[in-house]
Design an enzyme around this catalytic site. Sequence first.
Site: not given
Lengths: 339, 339
Positions: B143, B145, B333-335
Amino acid sequence: VSGERMAAEMREQPDVLARLLERRESSVSGLRRVLPDDLRGIVLVARGSSDHAAVYGRYVIEAASGFPVALAAPSLHTLYRVRGRYEGYLAVAVSQSGRTPEIVTVLKRLIEAGACGIAVSNEADSPLVEAAAAALHLDAGPEDAVPATKTFSAQLAAFCFLAEALGQPPWQAADWKMVPEAVRSVLDDPGRAAEAAGRIGSSPGLLCVGRGYLFGIALEAALKLKETTSLLAEGFSAADLRHGPIAVVQRDFPVVTMRAEGPAAADMEELTDLLRERRADVIEIGPDCGELPFPAGLPEPLAAFPVVVRAQQLAYELALLRNIDPDRPEGLTKVTPTT
Amino acid sequence: VSGERMAAEMREQPDVLARLLERRESSVSGLRRVLPDDLRGIVLVARGSSDHAAVYGRYVIEAASGFPVALAAPSLHTLYRVRGRYEGYLAVAVSQSGRTPEIVTVLKRLIEAGACGIAVSNEADSPLVEAAAAALHLDAGPEDAVPATKTFSAQLAAFCFLAEALGQPPWQAADWKMVPEAVRSVLDDPGRAAEAAGRIGSSPGLLCVGRGYLFGIALEAALKLKETTSLLAEGFSAADLRHGPIAVVQRDFPVVTMRAEGPAAADMEELTDLLRERRADVIEIGPDCGELPFPAGLPEPLAAFPVVVRAQQLAYELALLRNIDPDRPEGLTKVTPTT
């Protein structure tokens, strides 16, 4: 005069707290007498402001006892009629009036499912108190303004007493004597709240941010602002804010941050720097610092008392600035019937 | 192209769900094998979108098992270092990446305190999976996005499998076969979401409201909208909204309501009437009805799948309308590293 009741009820808080503290030891030992022998966990039942006091309670009770604390999902018991397994659980239901039908129903259902029920209420003879094995009476006197103020502070104290009954809380008994004075000191300085309200002005939205023991207070601050001023105010923990919602913070967007002395302070400072990088208009509630200071020296959990009073002042001043009567915001009632 | 990844990941959802459903029975029996003999309660550990999946999980797990379900307060374990008493508890930690340090730390601390740890993650070899006694692998593929979509739906399914492992869930096994098709049907109809986004337009704020099984979905819808469009979107349960926050709803204020067929429908209808009385601009997600319909016939808890996809579509379309790239909202940000 507009807002007269809310103002008067806010001013009563040092006395309400002092009265509760006078019977702190007897309250704690009374609670200890009804605790289940083989305690397995704790569940809190509340809505609205009381639910935010319960979020605070969730932290102090788990910190003191080590037991997991759940916040009840009322619809599971009222709408979905789930057969619960609550043997060995302590269920603590909180309602200012003790008459919110949903809260009374949920407490009864949890007791049927095996829980030991405790009521926290401002009404000694309410249906909630009747349903419970023991009650903590807030004794805050009648609260007439729609936004809860003195009963909210009293609920925080009640949760602290529960924490003391259940284990070793993260404060000393001697720390309590500073609390009514810290609240009084904040109440004696309304000018700074009026200034901060002026900075928020006609902004359509605002965020309130705390962490740990002050997370529930950030939620309550946002609710007070929504209720009294119709501002889109949302409360967050600093950790949750970083996980996406910080996207809403643009230049000059007002953010109320709450910081006390203790383990969460460094995280709040880091977040505040991040907010300033985004050019937010940060209004800080801090120990002897920030736009809305409160007296330093309190352990982090007990700082919740002066911090929430700063938030009440801000909501009150912003309502007056926006020409809204904070005692009776349009379309709201004191006791909300929910099923 | 702006939003290409989010759109592609949303479109994968019927396949991701079908793949998870193929191994539903083996997942459920795998979970049953690691459950504590003398189960006392369940605690869920998550942040951000995963935390909203956990709110959904809290309802389906308690409905199926009768046991109280708590949502962990991470700071108690990371900042305050509380010594927990989690013997006999099942701790379920959810993280898309399985690498959020805070979530890994909290799961480890709860296991040290006696809990049986389960990981729900999209990464089979993550630190979270290593720390746990068993794992539910979402197998949703990468994933990219920032806004979680397909991993969120997969997390909902994982919580449903946990509910099935723990008791008698409020749906039949045969109901599952409708779910991927209902999601596909919604994905095949993006035009209505674009229309609804047009109605929201440049409004500074919006509320999302659900009840019971759809409360967590309302929270997630609000987060998706905040992340992708910087709109001040807040999620509420219908019951909480009545307790004060409804004060923010003025004429033409957009409110997204979520309704399915089941015990919460009457309450949502009543609330919708109240919102219309206040002249709100109600955008309804409903079974074969409302501005954003989804196929009727699903039990209330399983309606969460097509309902959240309607919310994803709305966030996506509104981002495009506002000229924001939903794949990479500014400053996110993603994480997210949190302590």
